[in-house]
Design an enzyme around this catalytic site. Structure first.
Site, PDB file in Angstrom:
ATOM      1  N   GLU A  56      38.622  11.116 -60.575  1.00  0.00           N
ATOM      2  CA  GLU A  56      37.337  10.435 -60.685  1.00  0.00           C
ATOM      3  C   GLU A  56      36.741  10.257 -59.296  1.00  0.00           C
ATOM      4  OE1 GLU A  56      35.491   9.382 -63.166  1.00  0.00           O
ATOM      5  OE2 GLU A  56      34.138   7.974 -62.186  1.00  0.00           O
TER       6      GLU A  56
ATOM      7  N   ASP B 143      42.402   5.537 -59.470  1.00  0.00           N
ATOM      8  CA  ASP B 143      42.869   4.409 -58.666  1.00  0.00           C
ATOM      9  C   ASP B 143      43.771   3.481 -59.473  1.00  0.00           C
ATOM     10  OD1 ASP B 143      41.476   5.290 -56.489  1.00  0.00           O
ATOM     11  OD2 ASP B 143      39.675   4.119 -56.954  1.00  0.00           O
TER      12      ASP B 143
ATOM     13  N   ASP C 135      43.645   0.504 -60.139  1.00  0.00           N
ATOM     14  CA  ASP C 135      42.953  -0.759 -60.391  1.00  0.00           C
ATOM     15  C   ASP C 135      42.325  -0.742 -61.783  1.00  0.00           C
ATOM     16  OD1 ASP C 135      40.797   0.900 -60.221  1.00  0.00           O
ATOM     17  OD2 ASP C 135      40.020   0.084 -58.345  1.00  0.00           O
TER      18      ASP C 135
ATOM     19  N   ASP D 116      39.237  -0.279 -62.835  1.00  0.00           N
ATOM     20  CA  ASP D 116      38.376   0.865 -63.126  1.00  0.00           C
ATOM     21  C   ASP D 116      39.204   2.121 -63.389  1.00  0.00           C
ATOM     22  OD1 ASP D 116      36.137  -0.638 -62.879  1.00  0.00           O
ATOM     23  OD2 ASP D 116      35.795  -0.127 -60.760  1.00  0.00           O
TER      24      ASP D 116
END
Ligand code: 0RA
Length: 633
Positions: free
Chosen positions: A423, A496, A498, A500
């Site tokens: 992404e 990532d 996290d 998101d």
């Protein structure tokens, strides 16, 4: 005892071949093979239930990890075998009686090893003990690595009848001996759905893990589809259900439409999940499409529709289980999970045609709902077809072209190749620079991510974010997806660590699950594991992947103030070399393989997390929020 006619006494072989080549009998000596042992024993009890003599099967994972299976059938025969001069029980446990019809006049219905299952389990067990209750007594024998350690002991009087088998797998044969309650539970539940009325329980007696479940479904497959649809909105309350026999083949079928877009279809032959489909499924599909088209032509839609409804149209939102029992099943295909008997197609097609028609005659309201849904599906498809540039679609589905942003690898053998789906353009850029271009391709994603759970295939195909993925993998999508055509054997999602990133991972997994499921079945999907921290003192560097690892390294290095701790907020913070070293280099990275072990559980999870209904999602979040330890910092 009439079972022992000359033909059945043929070649009786000892158990050495099983211990020499366990893979030949149980597939693998990994976890699948280990659990297979339990299924073999349970299958024998299921056969006894199907013969009408057994109501209850109890499975225990015992305190020290052994298995106990108990049934209330007639008990394995104990009379002396006329040729072997040992009891039938001992023959069953210690001989590979070729032919498979040794113990039943009728054919064996459940899957398994044609009646030699118990002997195979015995051969692969450190020890095994069988206790048969029949003819007023219990008959007990113990075996070690397949060899009897005592003549059959006849003990005190008993009124009951039944068979109890306990075994502990041989640690020198299996990679590990840890039975999974969840894995067993899933299969036993499935068996209970497939064999209605039989009570099957599972009890975990291991200290700290004690639990118990009882599966018994008088509704059979009807209960199964209700279970599959439990987190969805059905179009009709009662599933369509019937069971019928023709030419020795029994077919039981249940179906229920929901308001979603995906098709959930399970098929079984002799209690074995035929993942690759086969003749029973072909017959079912043909009959369903024809029956619904016949109804459509007679309905208010009849005059307005130019074309017939396609198979995809009539199966949109369909949840269905097809189970057949065939006297001599032939299994084909890559994983021997495709029913090959050609006569079954016609038999099932006729049975389904007749029974569906009469069910629909009695339920006109349900017919209206189903027709409305199929006609809408058909119109949506036609509209999408017209709107799209057909040639372009053809090109990208069949691997004609590659997406512009794909940085492909040079190796042309898919087995060696991996594609990173990344992404964001900046992480994509680092990945392109850091990769080994021989075998690693990079596909950066851009644009708005689509939640495929709430869309039809047509929209997915037109989506600018999904298209490049389909195109890059080169194996089409949906029902046409052909896992043998994939251009990379590892499809690695790199996002990532996290919230998101989790969201993107979930969206992509939803897409793979709904539209490229074999990719998951065959273990081609992976998650990259970028490090969370970089620890360093001078030249000493460690990349660590979670808090626990960080703390243990910190204490290993000593509470030194000079330890530099860098927390990576995203992939974009790493330079290409670091990304290669920590996340992409096969020698140093760690990646997680995503496998589909329990379709039902996965389906429910995706429906809950990604589906239209908000209340179940809210509940899920409420139930699980407390266990989220590190949301995002
Ligand atoms: C053959 C004949 C009979 C029972 C069984 C097999 C039998 C096998 C197993 C294996 C596990 N549980 C089982 N229960 C029954 C009965 C023959 C008779 O009583 O006439």
């Amino acid at each position: 005892m009439n079972e022992y006619d000359a033909q059945q006494i043929q070649v009786l072989e000892g158990l050495e071949p099983v211990r020499k080549r366990p893979g030949m009998y149980i597939g693998t000596t990994g976890p699948d093979g280990l659990h297979h042992l339990v299924y073999e024993i349970v299958d024998n009890s299921i056969d006894e239930a199907l013969a009408g003599y057994c109501q209850k099967i109890e499975v225990f994972i015992e305190e020290k990890g052994s298995i106990k299976v108990r049934d209330d059938g007639r008990g394995i025969p104990v009379a002396e075998h006329p040729v072997e001069k040992i009891s039938a029980l001992e023959v069953v446990m210690t001989r590979l009686h070729a032919g498979g019809k040794f113990d039943k006049g009728s054919y064996k219905v459940s899957g398994g090893l044609h009646g030699v299952g118990a002997a195979v389990v015995n051969a692969l067990s450190d020890w095994c003990e069988v206790e048969v209750s029949r003819e007023g007594h219990t008959h007990f024998q113990r075996y070690e690595k397949g060899v009897p350690v005592n003549p059959i002991k006849i003990n005190g009087a008993t009124e009951g009848e039944g068979t109890q088998t306990r075994f502990y797998p041989d640690a020198t044969i299996f990679e590990e001996l840890d039975f999974s309650y969840d894995v067993l539970s899933k299969r036993l539940r499935e068996l209970a759905f497939l064999n209605k009325g039989v009570e099957i329980s599972l009890t975990d007696e291991r200290p700290g893990q004690e639990k118990n479940r009882i599966f018994k479904f008088d509704g059979g497959l009807k209960s199964f589809v209700q279970y599959l649809n439990k987190s969805k909105t059905p179009l009709h309350e009662e599933p369509i259900w019937f069971e019928a026999v023709r030419d020795g083949v029994t077919a039981e079928i249940a179906l229920q439409y929901n308001d979603g877009y995906t098709e959930t279809l399970f098929s079984f032959a002799n209690n074995i999940n035929t993942r690759e489909g086969g003749t029973h499924l072909t017959g079912f599909r043909a009959a369903l499409t024809r029956t619904i088209n016949d109804l459509m032509k007679k309905s208010k839609h009849g005059k307005k529709m130019d074309d017939s409804l396609s198979g995809d149209d009539v199966r949109e939102g369909l949840t269905c289980v097809v189970s057949v029992k065939v006297p001599e099943p032939q299994f084909e295909g890559q994983t021997k999970s495709k029913l090959g008997n050609s006569e079954v197609k016609g038999i099932v097609e006729r049975l389904v045609g007749e029974n569906l028609s009469s069910w629909f005659e009695e339920h006109p309201r349900v017919v209206d709902n189903i027709l409305d849904k199929a006609v809408t599906a058909s119109r949506a498809r036609a509209a999408a077809r017209r709107a799209r540039d057909l040639t372009r679609r053809k090109g990208f589905l069949e691997g004609g072209g590659l997406p512009g942003k794909l940085a492909d690898c040079s190796d042309r053998n898919p087995e060696n190749c991996e594609v990173y789906i990344v992404e964001g353009d900046s992480a994509g850029g680092s990945a392109k620079m850091g990769r080994d271009r021989k075998f690693q391709a990079i596909l950066p994603l851009w644009g708005k991510m689509l939640n495929v759970e709430k869309t039809r295939l047509e929209k997915v195909l037109a989506n600018e974010k999904m298209q490049p993925i389909i195109q890059a993998l080169g194996a089409s999508v949906g029902n046409e997806f052909d896992v043998e055509k994939i251009r990379y054997h590892k499809v690695i999602i790199m996002a990532d660590a996290d919230v998101d990133g989790s969201h993107i991972r979930t969206l992509l997994l939803t897409f793979f699950f709904r539209y490229m499921q074999p990719l998951l079945d065959f273990g081609h999907v992976y998650l990259a594991m970028p490090p969370l921290f970089k620890l360093s003192i001078g030249k000493r560097i460690a990349y660590v992947y979670d808090e626990k690892e960080r703390d243990s390294i910190l204490s290993e290095w000593g509470e030194n103030e000079k330890i530099n701790i860098q927390r990576y907020k995203g992939l974009g913070e790493m330079n290409p070399d670091q990304l290669w070293e920590t996340t992409m280099n096969p020698d140093t990275r760690s990646i997680k393989q995503v496998k589909l072990e329990d379709f039902v559980a996965a389906d429910e999870m995706f429906t809950t997390l990604m589906g239209e209904e908000v209340p179940p999602r809210r509940k899920f979040i409420e139930d699980n929020a407390l266990s989220v330890v590190n949301l995002d910092v």
